[in-house]
Design an enzyme around this catalytic site. Structure first.
Site, PDB file in Angstrom:
ATOM      1  N   ASN A  65       5.560  -7.515 -13.949  1.00 51.91           N
ATOM      2  CA  ASN A  65       6.027  -7.719 -12.570  1.00 51.91           C
ATOM      3  C   ASN A  65       5.877  -9.183 -12.177  1.00 51.91           C
ATOM      4  O   ASN A  65       6.817  -9.823 -11.710  1.00 51.91           O
ATOM      5  CB  ASN A  65       5.206  -6.884 -11.578  1.00 51.91           C
ATOM      6  N   ASP A  66       4.677  -9.695 -12.377  1.00 53.90           N
ATOM      7  CA  ASP A  66       4.462 -11.092 -12.009  1.00 53.90           C
ATOM      8  C   ASP A  66       5.092 -12.030 -13.026  1.00 53.90           C
ATOM      9  O   ASP A  66       5.636 -13.068 -12.654  1.00 53.90           O
ATOM     10  CB  ASP A  66       2.967 -11.390 -11.875  1.00 53.90           C
ATOM     11  N   ARG A  93      -9.231  -3.396 -13.484  1.00 57.39           N
ATOM     12  CA  ARG A  93      -8.854  -4.797 -13.283  1.00 57.39           C
ATOM     13  C   ARG A  93      -9.680  -5.359 -12.137  1.00 57.39           C
ATOM     14  O   ARG A  93      -9.832  -4.704 -11.099  1.00 57.39           O
ATOM     15  CB  ARG A  93      -7.362  -4.896 -12.956  1.00 57.39           C
ATOM     16  N   ARG A 104       9.105 -11.480  -6.055  1.00 59.99           N
ATOM     17  CA  ARG A 104       9.294 -10.055  -6.358  1.00 59.99           C
ATOM     18  C   ARG A 104       9.457  -9.193  -5.115  1.00 59.99           C
ATOM     19  O   ARG A 104       9.845  -8.030  -5.202  1.00 59.99           O
ATOM     20  CB  ARG A 104       8.136  -9.547  -7.235  1.00 59.99           C
ATOM     21  N   ARG A 113      -5.872  -0.577 -10.425  1.00 55.96           N
ATOM     22  CA  ARG A 113      -5.876  -1.668  -9.450  1.00 55.96           C
ATOM     23  C   ARG A 113      -7.039  -1.409  -8.493  1.00 55.96           C
ATOM     24  O   ARG A 113      -7.026  -0.424  -7.762  1.00 55.96           O
ATOM     25  CB  ARG A 113      -4.559  -1.698  -8.681  1.00 55.96           C
ATOM     26  N   GLU A 118       0.451 -12.707 -17.210  1.00 61.36           N
ATOM     27  CA  GLU A 118       1.437 -12.536 -16.135  1.00 61.36           C
ATOM     28  C   GLU A 118       1.858 -13.867 -15.519  1.00 61.36           C
ATOM     29  O   GLU A 118       2.631 -13.911 -14.580  1.00 61.36           O
ATOM     30  CB  GLU A 118       0.920 -11.572 -15.077  1.00 61.36           C
ATOM     31  N   HIS A 173       0.828  -1.213   0.000  1.00 65.38           N
ATOM     32  CA  HIS A 173       0.000   0.000   0.000  1.00 65.38           C
ATOM     33  C   HIS A 173       0.842   1.234   0.000  1.00 65.38           C
ATOM     34  O   HIS A 173       0.601   2.186  -0.706  1.00 65.38           O
ATOM     35  CB  HIS A 173      -0.749   0.133   1.343  1.00 65.38           C
TER      36      HIS A 173
HETATM   37  C1  PEP Z   1       2.075  -7.054 -12.879  1.00 68.17           C
HETATM   38  O1  PEP Z   1       2.060  -8.130 -12.304  1.00 68.17           O
HETATM   39  O2  PEP Z   1       2.963  -6.711 -13.685  1.00 68.17           O
HETATM   40  C2  PEP Z   1       1.021  -6.064 -12.640  1.00 68.17           C
HETATM   41  C3  PEP Z   1       0.931  -4.970 -13.357  1.00 68.17           C
HETATM   42  O3  PEP Z   1       0.151  -6.295 -11.633  1.00 68.17           O
HETATM   43  P1  PEP Z   1       0.489  -6.162 -10.078  1.00 68.17           P
HETATM   44  O4  PEP Z   1       1.806  -5.433  -9.987  1.00 68.17           O
HETATM   45  O5  PEP Z   1      -0.638  -5.419  -9.478  1.00 68.17           O
HETATM   46  O6  PEP Z   1       0.582  -7.582  -9.654  1.00 68.17           O
HETATM   47 MG    MG Z   2       0.302  -8.878 -11.301  1.00 67.64          MG
END
Ligand code: PEP
Ligand code: MG
Length: 754
Positions: free
Chosen positions: A626-627, A505, A637, A469, A603, A362
């Site tokens: 990211n994922d 999302r 991560r 998000r 992802e 957060h």
């Molecule tokens: C990601 O996974 O790249 C993504 C944009 O979603 P989050 O960072 O919210 O998991």
């Molecule tokens: Mg993600």
């Protein structure tokens, strides 16, 4: 020996500063192994020499004075080989070097083990004995284990900067400590520790401004707690057995014990404020009881903690926590909640640092929205020793400097100046389109999650929202938000952007984003019940959200719905089925809603290889780099220990993304990227080369990426991508792209991204 090892490590962790810790180590190791000498040599990074930092058995005056080059002596040899060295007759070894000031000529046998922390050689632990003998296997194992355990404690001590000047001036320099980037930018300021008022062990050190007043406050709190205990005791006199009742006497005796009363007074006289002094008294008390063999006595540690908490609460009640927030405050904490951050006036807050958490916490999301540099997950952060200390927060590299050197300060001031110049230059791009010199238009979108993001995204001139998000309103409430509540929130996101598209999302909780009112405990949360998996299992929650999205879109028409964590086609089918059901229900209720465009996040690695099938069924795909990076590379991560391995330019990651773009093309399904990678200038060139149609990122990166797009033709970007394919290492790719950015006159971005 295991028991001993455990208790030494505990004692070391409770030590006041590095010197104290090292002295505990040499004393306890010498006692346990019955050797004549135990010493610790640490590497001084400034001079690249070993310094004798603590010893038991050698001449104490030699501490801080004996210095060896890294290639010198037996100590140097242990460090070079990164293995233990066990010698019966040390003088006979060609690398032996004699230091007269130590008086070590009497000691013949030698055993040294390297102290290594994350591949970095910190020093060498040595034991010596007068008798000529080889150390036994168990002794070697003990010393090696000890050295490995100590590495963490020493690295921590080094980071705290609590190393005091030793006799002879041996002082270790401080190195920056690393976490993960939470929000980009650089901040220089002073630390203010955020802690939960009831958490005794989170209380920071703070200088006692008026010693007598602090002592008086401590006594007043002590008396108040005594009264409390007496009250409780008489209230419960009839209700509990005599045996249980005697617990209150134990409490009262503890409250009167010298170690608590006198110990805390002494600590206040030594300069700490009452709460900090109390924390140390309780901690040392607790560690004594924790180590007791008798389980009954060990249990007493809990009572002492309880007493400590009660006194602390009293102290706080009496004083109120009246810290005013000075200008240039860096908020620091083990964990910081969004509300703790919100309590600090934003005009005084310059940076955020936390020991736990990640770029997705957060507080990181909030910091990005507020444009405040943040570093998360700094595991070695010595939180309670930081109050009032000078800090540099490097939100680009995810580094924190504690009490930085003049050299570091100069360097960062330059970076701040460059940042300011850069953002001025970038402002000129605000009204211009994100179009390559060859006329290719790339969609530039904002990632949002808070109301604050919406305002700044609107002002940024972006093409819409590529990823909203929706978790945040779920996280800050005490229960799932209702349909009307959600409708209102989504409308506030959709409306201001009409006719620009907004991608909402669906709920992506689980993993590292738990809901306080819906706890899920899993061994492997990232491979567990998160994202679409959880919402499909709870159609009542999912349908409420989908209905709210559709209702919010009535009259707006710019909604796109996106599903996270899709790993198989069946999940998409089910999710679309529920979306259609929500639409049908609403229409039956007489509410005029239409089916929005639908997309999925790519992802999860399996989705990469299902692109063809998924693309045939949806309007758009968005790569969650990211994922995707975390799952492809099997690197958590959020874990600072493996943060070096988390690498979005890894050839496998690039190749997976390229596959997605190519496989979606025949279907005419658009592909964009919405992970942090989209906001990295280097990656943006490669993504342009691949033919990605949209990039969605935090608002603070938008203009930088627009600059990149306006500077590279697709042909040039393709050529760079071709070159990158031939490279095995991502460092080389980064180097290549940085060179290209410099050449295109975008050197400012390379420097800012450092
Ligand atoms: C990601 O996974 O790249 C993504 C944009 O979603 P989050 O960072 O919210 O998991
Ligand atoms: Mg993600």
């Amino acid at each position: 020996m295991l028991q001993t090892l455990h208790s030494i490590v505990q004692e070391v962790n409770a030590a006041r500063g590095l010197d104290h810790a090292l002295n505990i180590i040499v004393k306890r190791v010498a006692e346990t192994t019955h050797v004549d000498v135990c010493s610790v040599y640490l590497v001084d990074p400034d001079t690249q020499e070993y310094v004798l930092m603590a010893t038991r058995g050698l001449n104490p005056d030699a501490v801080g004075r004996v210095r060896l080059r890294l290639d010198e002596g037996l100590v140097g040899l242990v460090g070079e080989r990164k293995e233990p060295l066990n010698l019966e007759d040390a003088e006979a070894h060609p690398r032996f070097r004699y230091f007269p000031e130590t008086g070590e000529e009497r000691f013949h046998s030698f055993l040294g083990a390297p102290i290594i922390h994350f591949r970095r050689l910190l020093g060498v632990l040595v034991v010596q004995q007068a008798a000529r003998r080889r150390f036994g296997e168990e002794e070697v194992a003990f010393i090696v284990t000890m050295a490995a355990q100590l590495a963490g404690a020493i690295a921590h001590g080094e980071a705290t900067g609590t190393t005091t000047r030793l006799a002879g001036g041996g002082r270790l320099s401080r190195r920056p400590i690393t976490g993960v980037p939470g929000s980009p930018g650089v901040a220089m300021g002073r630390a203010m520790v955020a802690y939960s008022p009831a958490d005794l062990f989170a209380v920071p050190d703070r200088p006692a401004e008026d010693v007598e007043r602090e002592i008086a406050a401590f006594h007043a709190a002590l008396e108040a707690v005594k009264e409390e205990v007496k009250d409780m005791s008489s209230r419960l006199a009839d209700a509990v057995s005599a045996d249980e009742h005697s617990l209150f006497d134990v409490y009262l005796r503890m409250l009167e014990s010298d170690s608590l009363v006198k110990g805390t007074e002494q600590r206040i006289r030594d300069g700490n404020w009452a709460s900090g002094a109390l924390r140390d008294s309780i901690a040392s008390h607790v560690s004594v009881f924790d180590e007791m063999e008798d389980p009954y006595l060990r249990e007493r540690a809990g009572d002492i903690r309880d007493i400590g908490r009660r006194i602390l609460m009293r102290l706080q009640l009496d004083a109120g926590d009246q810290r005013s927030v000075p200008e240039g405050t860096v908020l620091v904490g083990e964990e910081i909640s969004a509300s703790q951050l919100a309590e600090v006036p934003t005009d005084r807050l310059v940076g955020v640092v936390t020991a736990r958490g990640s770029g997705n916490s957060h507080v990181a999301i909030l910091a990005r929205a507020l444009n405040i540099p943040a570093v998360m997950g700094v595991a070695e952060l010595p939180v309670n020793r930081l109050e009032g200390r000078e800090l540099i927060v490097d939100g680009y590299a995810g580094r924190v400097h504690i009490e930085p050197t003049p050299g570091a300060k100069k360097e960062y001031r330059r970076l701040l100046r460059e940042d300011a110049e850069l953002s001025e230059e970038l402002q000129a791009l605000r009204e211009l389109p994100a179009e390559t010199p060859c006329g290719y238009r790339v969609g530039l979108y904002a990632n949002t999650g808070l109301m604050a993001d919406i305002t700044s995204s609107l002002a940024s001139g972006c093409d819409g929202i590529g990823l909203h998000r929706t978790e945040f309103p779920f996280m800050i409430r005490e229960r799932f938000p209702g349909e009307d509540e959600q409708t209102l929130v989504y409308r506030q996101v959709l409306e201001p952007f009409v006719p620009r598209p907004v991608v909402l999302r669906t709920l992506d909780v689980g993993g590292d984003k738990p809901l306080p009112y819906f706890p899920v405990h899993e061994e492997n949360p990232f491979l567990g019940w998160r994202g679409i998996r959880l919402t499909l299992d709870h159609p009542e929650i999912f349908l409420t959200q989908l209905r709210a999205m559709l209702r919010a879109n009535a009259g707006c028409g710019n909604l796109r719905v996106m599903f996270p964590m899709i790993s198989r086609v069946a999940e998409l089918d089910e999710a679309v089925g529920l979306l259609e059901r929500a639409r049908d229900e609403l229409q039956e209720e007489g509410i005029d809603v239409e089916m929005p465009r639908v997309g999925v996040m790519i992802e999860v690695p399996s989705a990469v290889y299902e692109t063809d099938r998924l693309a045939a069924k949806v309007d758009f795909l968005s790569i969650g780099s990211n994922d995707l990076t975390q799952y492809l590379l099997a690197v958590d991560r959020n874990n600072a220990r493996v943060a070096d391995l988390y690498d979005e330019l890894h050839p496998a990651v690039l190749s997976a993304m390229n596959h997605v773009v190519q496989a979606a093309r025949p279907h005419g399904t658009t592909v964009s990227v919405c992970g942090a990678m989209a906001g990295d200038p280097v990656a943006a060139v490669l993504l342009l080369g691949m033919g990605v149609q949209g990039l969605s990122m935090s608002v603070s990166s938008l203009l930088k990426i627009k600059w990149v797009i306006r500077s590279f033709t697709r042909k040039k970007a393709r050529a760079l991508l071709e070159q990158a394919w031939s490279m095995e290492r991502s460092q080389d790719v980064r180097h290549l792209l940085n060179g290209a950015l410099e050449e295109a006159g975008l050197g400012g971005l390379v420097r800012a991204g450092k």
